[in-house]
Design an enzyme around this catalytic site. Structure first.
Site, PDB file in Angstrom:
ATOM      1  N   SER A 180       0.834  -1.222   0.000  1.00  0.00           N
ATOM      2  CA  SER A 180       0.000   0.000   0.000  1.00  0.00           C
ATOM      3  C   SER A 180       0.861   1.261   0.000  1.00  0.00           C
ATOM      4  O   SER A 180       0.356   2.353  -0.239  1.00  0.00           O
ATOM      5  CB  SER A 180      -0.897   0.007   1.239  1.00  0.00           C
ATOM      6  N   TYR A 235      -0.681  -5.619  19.510  1.00  0.00           N
ATOM      7  CA  TYR A 235       0.075  -6.062  18.332  1.00  0.00           C
ATOM      8  C   TYR A 235       0.236  -7.589  18.356  1.00  0.00           C
ATOM      9  O   TYR A 235      -0.108  -8.287  17.389  1.00  0.00           O
ATOM     10  CB  TYR A 235       1.447  -5.366  18.296  1.00  0.00           C
ATOM     11  N   ASN A 243      13.703 -10.070  17.361  1.00  0.00           N
ATOM     12  CA  ASN A 243      13.943  -8.668  16.949  1.00  0.00           C
ATOM     13  C   ASN A 243      14.800  -8.611  15.692  1.00  0.00           C
ATOM     14  O   ASN A 243      15.929  -9.105  15.690  1.00  0.00           O
ATOM     15  CB  ASN A 243      14.587  -7.896  18.089  1.00  0.00           C
ATOM     16  N   LEU A 270      15.007   0.233  18.582  1.00  0.00           N
ATOM     17  CA  LEU A 270      16.227   0.542  19.328  1.00  0.00           C
ATOM     18  C   LEU A 270      17.435   0.791  18.424  1.00  0.00           C
ATOM     19  O   LEU A 270      18.059   1.854  18.501  1.00  0.00           O
ATOM     20  CB  LEU A 270      16.524  -0.603  20.318  1.00  0.00           C
ATOM     21  N   GLY A 293       4.095  -2.437  27.774  1.00  0.00           N
ATOM     22  CA  GLY A 293       3.980  -3.568  26.847  1.00  0.00           C
ATOM     23  C   GLY A 293       5.273  -4.310  26.577  1.00  0.00           C
ATOM     24  O   GLY A 293       5.293  -5.232  25.764  1.00  0.00           O
TER      25      GLY A 293
HETATM   26  N1  UFG Z   1      14.026   0.742  23.369  1.00  0.00           N
HETATM   27  C1  UFG Z   1      14.614   1.734  24.117  1.00  0.00           C
HETATM   28  N2  UFG Z   1      14.664   2.985  23.579  1.00  0.00           N
HETATM   29  C2  UFG Z   1      14.164   3.290  22.353  1.00  0.00           C
HETATM   30  C3  UFG Z   1      13.566   2.243  21.591  1.00  0.00           C
HETATM   31  C4  UFG Z   1      13.516   0.975  22.141  1.00  0.00           C
HETATM   32  O1  UFG Z   1      15.072   1.507  25.219  1.00  0.00           O
HETATM   33  O2  UFG Z   1      14.228   4.455  21.936  1.00  0.00           O
HETATM   34  C5  UFG Z   1      13.982  -0.628  23.940  1.00  0.00           C
HETATM   35  C6  UFG Z   1      12.582  -1.180  24.103  1.00  0.00           C
HETATM   36  O3  UFG Z   1      11.988  -0.748  25.300  1.00  0.00           O
HETATM   37  C7  UFG Z   1      12.879  -2.676  24.090  1.00  0.00           C
HETATM   38  C8  UFG Z   1      14.060  -2.798  23.118  1.00  0.00           C
HETATM   39  O4  UFG Z   1      14.637  -1.493  23.058  1.00  0.00           O
HETATM   40  O5  UFG Z   1      13.295  -3.079  25.331  1.00  0.00           O
HETATM   41  C9  UFG Z   1      13.668  -3.211  21.722  1.00  0.00           C
HETATM   42  O6  UFG Z   1      12.626  -2.343  21.289  1.00  0.00           O
HETATM   43  P1  UFG Z   1      12.195  -2.232  19.775  1.00  0.00           P
HETATM   44  O7  UFG Z   1      11.149  -1.171  19.701  1.00  0.00           O
HETATM   45  O8  UFG Z   1      13.408  -2.087  18.917  1.00  0.00           O
HETATM   46  O9  UFG Z   1      11.607  -3.663  19.456  1.00  0.00           O
HETATM   47  P2  UFG Z   1      10.446  -4.458  20.222  1.00  0.00           P
HETATM   48  O10 UFG Z   1      11.124  -5.482  21.087  1.00  0.00           O
HETATM   49  O11 UFG Z   1       9.474  -3.562  20.895  1.00  0.00           O
HETATM   50  O12 UFG Z   1       9.632  -5.079  19.052  1.00  0.00           O
HETATM   51  C10 UFG Z   1      10.233  -5.741  17.987  1.00  0.00           C
HETATM   52  C11 UFG Z   1       9.299  -5.635  16.803  1.00  0.00           C
HETATM   53  C12 UFG Z   1       8.039  -6.386  17.069  1.00  0.00           C
HETATM   54  C13 UFG Z   1       8.352  -7.791  17.553  1.00  0.00           C
HETATM   55  C14 UFG Z   1       9.292  -7.775  18.703  1.00  0.00           C
HETATM   56  C15 UFG Z   1       9.656  -9.169  19.090  1.00  0.00           C
HETATM   57  O13 UFG Z   1       8.968  -4.268  16.534  1.00  0.00           O
HETATM   58  O14 UFG Z   1       7.330  -6.447  15.886  1.00  0.00           O
HETATM   59  O15 UFG Z   1      10.450  -7.065  18.336  1.00  0.00           O
HETATM   60  O16 UFG Z   1      10.596  -9.175  20.086  1.00  0.00           O
HETATM   61  F1  UFG Z   1       7.224  -8.384  17.948  1.00  0.00           F
END
Ligand code: UFG
Length: 332
Positions: A33, A143, A172, A192, A286
């Site tokens: 999209s 999600y 990740n 991150l 979350g």
């Molecule tokens: N984090 C920080 N600061 C930031 C961004 C992230 O400390 O500015 C931390 C988050 O709190 C988390 C870690 O970095 O502890 C990883 O965060 P991300 O946002 O990079 O990734 P997520 O773990 O939230 O999510 C990713 C994908 C999801 C998937 C998940 C599975 O976005 O689709 O991994 O682990 F489901």
């Protein structure tokens, strides 16, 4: 035969399309999209359609124009944990309801196989580490719930219509094509590693680490990082697995090694040579403490062998992309 890649202009989808085109085995059709994807990320040798997979007339046209499509690889979903906490209905509509619409058209057009991006987020706060495919799935954010519902819907669609499916539960995802030509470009960026690299680029002053009072060795969240090239390998193997007549089943995809958020910053300092200042901020809603995969099932059944098993190498590939594309695809 032909493969349809949904979300092929996105971060992981574009690496998949690149891989499929370079394999040169079959026609690659892409639907995106472009709400979050980038046209420039799609390999020029793929057939590209801009459209929404929930638009059934549009999808019928795609399947009719390419009647040789027997398999769909589905990356087209919203995937931000924090956004899903604030706007859950967006996730249930786009991700979950979109899957119902897609399966209806696949059934109608006789398309038999689907490999789909599921997630570690379906496990919630896992009952065991490493996480097995049999670990109970109890998501703690919309999600993860939207993706678990998609898995459930596929299970019943398989039973009723014989559409065979493989959910690949990624951990990740990080890194980019090593030549730096395609990579991760989200607007706004919330992940991150890209944010850490934006600090190294001088685009941000510091990285805020969300929480240092989790039940982990250094108090920050622990995650398991996997490279999009290794994901592309797993998708190819999963399509082959289904085409060989095997039953539907799910696989975890991770490196089986955990890195804390502080360790990621430290590794990025090493790779980039930049001090990357950080501050500790409040927890983000979350976020589970630790997510580490067991990927033994994918290794044993699919023969998957991830090649990017070193976090610094993964960060180097991401750095190659961000350094050569400081403004991403620059198309917004
Ligand atoms: N984090 C920080 N600061 C930031 C961004 C992230 O400390 O500015 C931390 C988050 O709190 C988390 C870690 O970095 O502890 C990883 O965060 P991300 O946002 O990079 O990734 P997520 O773990 O939230 O999510 C990713 C994908 C999801 C998937 C998940 C599975 O976005 O689709 O991994 O682990 F489901």
């Amino acid at each position: 035969m032909a493969i349809l890649v949904l979300g092929g202009a996105g971060y992981i989808g574009s690496h998949m399309v690149d891989r499929l085109v370079n394999e040169g085995q079959e026609k690659v059709v892409v639907v995106d999209s472009l709400v979050t994807g980038h046209r420039a990320a799609v390999h020029p040798d793929a057939v590209f359609y801009q459209g929404d997979l929930a638009d059934q007339d549009f999808m019928r046209t795609v399947f009719k124009e390419h009647a040789d499509i027997d398999a769909v690889i589905h990356f087209a979903a919203y995937s931000l944990v924090a956004e899903s906490m604030a706007d859950p209905l967006k996730y249930f509509d786009n991700n979950t309801a979109g899957m119902v619409k897609l399966l209806e058209v696949m059934h109608e057009c006789g398309v038999r196989y689907i490999v789909f991006s599921s997630t570690a987020a379906t496990y919630g706060i896992p009952e065991e580490i490493p996480i097995l495919e049999t670990t109970p799935q109890k998501p703690i954010n919309p999600y993860g719930e939207s993706k678990l519902m998609m898995e459930t819907i596929m299970r019943w669609a398989d039973q009723a219509y014989g559409i065979k499916y493989v959910p690949l539960r990624y951990f990740n995802v990080a890194g980019a094509k090593p030549d730096g030509s395609i990579g991760e470009d989200h607007g706004p960026e919330t992940h991150l590693l890209p944010i850490v690299l934006q600090v190294a680029q001088g685009k941000r002053e510091k990285i805020a680490i969300f929480g240092d009072d989790y039940n982990t060795p250094d108090g920050t969240n622990v995650r398991d990082y996997v490279h999009p090239f290794d994901l592309a390998d797993a998708h190819l193997l999963a399509v082959e697995y289904l085409r060989n007549g095997n039953p539907s089943t799910a696989f975890n995809l991770g490196s089986s090694t955990g890195f804390s958020n502080l360790q990621i910053v430290e590794a990025a300092r090493k790779v980039t040579g930049h001090p990357i200042p950080l501050e500790i901020a409040d927890r983000r809603p979350g976020d589970p403490d630790t997510l580490i995969a067991s990927s033994e099932k994918a290794r044993a059944i699919l023969g998957w062998q991830p090649k990017f098993d070193n976090i610094e190498t993964i960060i180097q590939t991401a750095w190659a992309w961000h350094s050569s594309h400081p403004d991403g695809y620059n198309d917004r």
